[in-house]
Enzyme design. Structure first.
Site, PDB file in Angstrom:
ATOM      1  N   CYS A   2       0.845  -1.198   0.000  1.00 39.38           N
ATOM      2  CA  CYS A   2       0.000   0.000   0.000  1.00 39.38           C
ATOM      3  C   CYS A   2       0.882   1.250   0.000  1.00 39.38           C
ATOM      4  CB  CYS A   2      -0.931   0.089   1.187  1.00 39.38           C
ATOM      5  SG  CYS A   2      -2.187  -1.175   1.218  1.00 39.38           S
ATOM      6  N   ARG A  27       6.208  -0.735  -4.260  1.00 38.55           N
ATOM      7  CA  ARG A  27       5.798  -1.316  -2.985  1.00 38.55           C
ATOM      8  C   ARG A  27       4.871  -2.516  -3.172  1.00 38.55           C
ATOM      9  NH1 ARG A  27       6.722   2.111   1.288  1.00 38.55           N
ATOM     10  NH2 ARG A  27       4.976   1.332   2.511  1.00 38.55           N
ATOM     11  N   TRP A  74      -2.654  -2.921  -1.658  1.00 30.69           N
ATOM     12  CA  TRP A  74      -2.267  -4.334  -1.665  1.00 30.69           C
ATOM     13  C   TRP A  74      -3.274  -5.021  -0.752  1.00 30.69           C
ATOM     14  CZ3 TRP A  74      -0.569  -8.265   1.588  1.00 30.69           C
ATOM     15  CH2 TRP A  74       0.133  -9.311   0.990  1.00 30.69           C
ATOM     16  N   ASN A 100      -2.832   2.614   4.910  1.00 30.59           N
ATOM     17  CA  ASN A 100      -1.834   1.569   4.759  1.00 30.59           C
ATOM     18  C   ASN A 100      -1.762   0.827   6.091  1.00 30.59           C
ATOM     19  OD1 ASN A 100       0.465   0.041   4.488  1.00 30.59           O
ATOM     20  ND2 ASN A 100       1.867   1.755   4.166  1.00 30.59           N
ATOM     21  N   GLY A 101      -1.910  -0.485   6.085  1.00 26.59           N
ATOM     22  CA  GLY A 101      -1.852  -1.250   7.335  1.00 26.59           C
ATOM     23  C   GLY A 101      -3.103  -2.081   7.523  1.00 26.59           C
ATOM     24  N   GLU A 481      19.106 -18.334  -0.984  1.00 24.91           N
ATOM     25  CA  GLU A 481      18.865 -17.059  -1.648  1.00 24.91           C
ATOM     26  C   GLU A 481      18.658 -17.251  -3.157  1.00 24.91           C
ATOM     27  OE1 GLU A 481      18.006 -14.262  -0.922  1.00 24.91           O
ATOM     28  OE2 GLU A 481      18.647 -12.888  -2.483  1.00 24.91           O
ATOM     29  N   LYS A 485      15.319 -16.027  -5.017  1.00 25.73           N
ATOM     30  CA  LYS A 485      15.355 -15.075  -6.132  1.00 25.73           C
ATOM     31  C   LYS A 485      14.598 -15.625  -7.320  1.00 25.73           C
ATOM     32  CE  LYS A 485      16.187 -12.072  -4.879  1.00 25.73           C
ATOM     33  NZ  LYS A 485      16.648 -11.496  -3.636  1.00 25.73           N
ATOM     34  N   GLU A 488      10.667 -15.974  -6.625  1.00 24.58           N
ATOM     35  CA  GLU A 488       9.876 -14.746  -6.452  1.00 24.58           C
ATOM     36  C   GLU A 488       9.691 -13.967  -7.749  1.00 24.58           C
ATOM     37  OE1 GLU A 488      11.231 -11.577  -3.870  1.00 24.58           O
ATOM     38  OE2 GLU A 488      13.319 -11.964  -4.351  1.00 24.58           O
ATOM     39  N   HIS A 504      19.085 -37.213   2.760  1.00 27.15           N
ATOM     40  CA  HIS A 504      18.164 -37.456   3.883  1.00 27.15           C
ATOM     41  C   HIS A 504      16.719 -37.191   3.468  1.00 27.15           C
ATOM     42  CE1 HIS A 504      21.537 -38.129   6.515  1.00 27.15           C
ATOM     43  NE2 HIS A 504      22.111 -37.067   5.967  1.00 27.15           N
ATOM     44  N   LYS A 603       7.417  -4.546  -1.907  1.00 28.06           N
ATOM     45  CA  LYS A 603       8.796  -4.230  -1.535  1.00 28.06           C
ATOM     46  C   LYS A 603       8.928  -4.049  -0.029  1.00 28.06           C
ATOM     47  CE  LYS A 603      13.091  -3.221  -2.449  1.00 28.06           C
ATOM     48  NZ  LYS A 603      13.956  -4.365  -2.769  1.00 28.06           N
TER      49      LYS A 603
HETATM   50  C1  AGP Z   1      13.766 -10.090  -1.347  1.00 29.59           C
HETATM   51  O1  AGP Z   1      14.080 -10.375  -2.670  1.00 29.59           O
HETATM   52  C2  AGP Z   1      12.375 -10.271  -1.001  1.00 29.59           C
HETATM   53  N1  AGP Z   1      11.504  -9.519  -1.828  1.00 29.59           N
HETATM   54  C3  AGP Z   1      12.007 -10.293   0.474  1.00 29.59           C
HETATM   55  O2  AGP Z   1      12.309 -11.582   0.901  1.00 29.59           O
HETATM   56  C4  AGP Z   1      12.673  -9.288   1.441  1.00 29.59           C
HETATM   57  O3  AGP Z   1      14.027  -9.555   1.562  1.00 29.59           O
HETATM   58  C5  AGP Z   1      11.962  -9.384   2.804  1.00 29.59           C
HETATM   59  O4  AGP Z   1      10.623  -9.011   2.661  1.00 29.59           O
HETATM   60  C6  AGP Z   1      12.617  -8.530   3.861  1.00 29.59           C
HETATM   61  O5  AGP Z   1      12.597  -7.189   3.532  1.00 29.59           O
HETATM   62  P1  AGP Z   1      13.500  -6.128   4.268  1.00 29.59           P
HETATM   63  O6  AGP Z   1      14.905  -6.449   3.975  1.00 29.59           O
HETATM   64  O7  AGP Z   1      13.076  -4.806   3.709  1.00 29.59           O
HETATM   65  O8  AGP Z   1      13.195  -6.252   5.738  1.00 29.59           O
END
Ligand code: AGP
Length: 608
Positions: A2, A27, A74, A100-101, A481, A485, A488, A504, A603
């Protein structure tokens, strides 16, 4: 998650609100809307879907006037739709509100308001607040907003206008971020700085339980009791152009290519004059750090992966026991906190709700918090006892890239600093490890130049439906990671595993041609990695290896090899991150994905 923008001044409200919303697009959102006041009446335009749709409506039916509020939503309560988009209005269509929230007690308040004959048109928690303000309204918007917000539970930032008071925007913050922009004969409010930068560099960061009333030539701040308060004005150093994509097709690619520069900048800042310097807001004395009993890191997503790498660094170099937790687990698992631990929160945005809540949980236990944050003045920055800034510049792409490598870099230097304070490492060795960092930007540039090899590999694997990422030691978090990546931004299923754990259970997933990305640069666990790769190869897996230049053995095992320059093992996650990011980026592009704004993601994750 949002985005709010509000404007009062002389400029055309359509363009200011639209430009602000575009700046907040990163965002994440699924609908949007704007409202202004024209000749004593509210005008509202709302749409489902992309901002382009809102722009289209405004071209056909522009708003008139010089005051307005805008929003990207959102969805949390109620599906993405025109009706559920903000601004939400009251029964009389006098009050319009963006939010927002999450308002946690909205249901009880809604039942109460329905009994009082309020008629609801949406399924949102936000509309409840518009009606609650209406219920208290007696010609003073500020007072009625104050009365209403005192009833709320949850986290919220709001901006409200009333047709009956057409010269002001009333905004309140409790939990979600809110920034005020101070201009000349114009004032603004927004969820984040980028929405303000085209108009002013002078900002005020709102704290929780604070209200602002904006008029064209006047801005007043109040506390929750309605008493006037003074707030500090700050000047932002970023230029609006740092928010553009430049010649790159996507922010993500631009940000991937900015990484050598980010590391160079941090080498200058952190190691100037041959001494460690963690910046103006570090606030931790060497004495305190030398006597830590252990470290507890809590973070989410990519920042959690960086934190996991931190564990290997703190334990390996400084010999300090380190726990790493996902913030949403940390805050509810009743962690035992004995001794003199240092709690670290890691966050690019500095606004992640769970990380912030974890930080508050630790503070409630009287523990001190050191954070790694990119956005200065963000909630996590403000509420920590000390902050190490990432100095990565604005990161707009939803996928974190340059903030991640800067997080690892800061953790690397901080672990060497701790090892020095705790006499955990020989001084010469410590010096050598510090010197190693100087070679990193050049090595990163070399990897980025070899992008064609990665593009070629992604062409080959673009139609795969499932990827496995494996690594060992400090590159086990790199595997996590790499998988995050990819999933997502490409929406392809991917999972990260410690290579030694494959037999395992997960090895059952391997059949002929299963693609596996193996992270195997030269390291103390290299031979073990080779064995794990062999085991997968024997079962028919297709292996894409990230290996050190000059490694001939790996050629026989890997179906495709991406070489990175050799480097100190504990710095290798910084280099390994680049091919992983590029791999995810090109697979996503080849699958036609919106890499900067992947579906369902935001974001800044400002709700838990
Ligand atoms: C990263 O590619 C992601 N979009 C997500 O996991 C992000 O790292 C996570 O939401 C944490 O965000 P921050 O670093 O702003 O706290």
């Amino acid at each position: 998650m949002c985005g709010i923008v509000g404007y009062v001044g002389d400029k055309d409200v359509n363009s200011v609100l639209m430009a602000g919303l575009w700046r907040l697009e990163y965002r994440g959102y699924d609908s949007s809307g704007v409202a202004s006041i024209v000749n004593g009446d509210l005008e509202v335009r709302k749409v489902e879907g992309k901002l382009m749709n809102l722009e289209g409506i405004l071209r056909e039916k522009p708003l008139v006037g010089n005051i307005g509020i805008g929003h990207t939503r959102w969805a949390t309560h109620g599906e993405p739709s025109e009706q559920n988009a903000h601004p939400q209005v009251d029964c009389e269509e006098n009050i319009a509100l963006v939010h927002n929230g999450v308002i946690e007690n909205y249901y009880t308040i809604k039942e109460e308001l329905i009994k009082k004959k309020h008629v609801f048109k949406s399924n949102t928690d936000t509309e409840v607040l518009a009606h609650l303000i209406e219920e208290y309204y007696n010609g003073d918007l500020k007072e009625s907003v104050l009365k209403a917000v005192r009833r709320l539970e949850g986290s919220f930032a709001i901006a409200v206008i009333a047709a009956s008071e057409p010269d002001k925007i009333v905004s309140y913050k409790s939990g979600s971020p809110l920034i005020v922009g101070l201009g000349k004969k114009e004032n603004l409010v927004a969820s984040d700085i980028p929405a303000l930068l085209d108009h002013t560099k002078h900002i005020v960061i709102m704290n929780d339980n604070e209200m602002v009333v904006l008029q064209k030539e006047n801005v007043e701040f109040y506390n929750r009791d309605g008493e006037s308060i003074e707030k500090e004005e700050r000047e932002i150093k970023w230029s609006p152009t740092s928010l553009d994509k430049g010649d790159f097709p996507h922010y993500m690619l631009k940000e991937i290519y900015e990484q050598p520069e980010v590391i160079e900048r941090n080498i200058d800042l952190r190691l100037e004059g041959g001494e460690f310097d963690f910046g103006e807001n570090f606030n931790f004395s060497p004495h305190k750090l030398a006597h830590l009993s252990h470290i507890v890191i809590q973070a989410c997503g990519t920042s959690w992966h960086a934190g996991y790498i931190g564990k290997y660094l703190f334990e390996g170099y400084a010999r300090i026991h380190t726990e790493v937790d996902i913030s949403s687990e940390f805050r509810y698992r009743k962690p035992v906190m004995e001794g003199e631990p240092l709690v670290m929160a890691i966050s690019q945005s500095g606004e992640t709700a769970d990380t912030l809540a974890g930080l508050r949980e630790a503070k409630a236990k009287f523990l001190e918090i050191l954070s790694l944050v990119n956005v200065r003045g963000s909630a996590i920055d403000r509420e920590s006892d000390g902050t190490i800034y990432l100095n990565a510049g604005p990161e707009i792409g939803v996928a974190s890239t340059k903030a991640y490598t800067s997080q690892i870099f800061q953790l690397y230097l901080f672990s060497l600093y701790l090892s020095k304070l705790k006499w955990a490492m020989d001084a010469t060795e410590n010096e050598e490890k510090i010197k190693e960092v100087n070679s990193i930007p050049k090595k990163m540039k070399k990897i980025l130049k070899n992008v064609d090899k990665i593009k070629e590999i992604t062409e080959k694997y673009k139609n795969e439906k499932h990827f496995m990422f494996i690594g060992r030691g400090i590159n086990y978090p790199s595997a996590l990671e790499g998988a995050l990546k990819l999933k997502e931004i490409s929406y392809i299923h991917a999972t990260g595993y410690p290579a030694g754990e494959m037999k395992h259970g997960p090895i059952a997933l391997i059949s002929k041609n299963s693609p596996v990305v193996a992270i195997a640069p030269h390291s103390s666990v290299y031979e073990k990695m080779l064995t794990n790769i062999e085991e997968l190869k024997t079962r028919g897996a297709k292996i894409i290896v990230i290996a050190s230049e000059g490694d001939k053995r790996i050629k026989e095992l890997g179906d495709d090899v991406i070489y990175i320059p050799p480097c100190e093992e504990n710095l290798s996650p910084v280099l390994v991150a680049l091919p992983l990011q590029l791999f995810a980026y090109y697979i996503a592009i080849l699958n036609g994905r919106d890499v900067d704004r992947p579906r369902n993601l935001a974001k800044s994750v400002t709700v838990e």
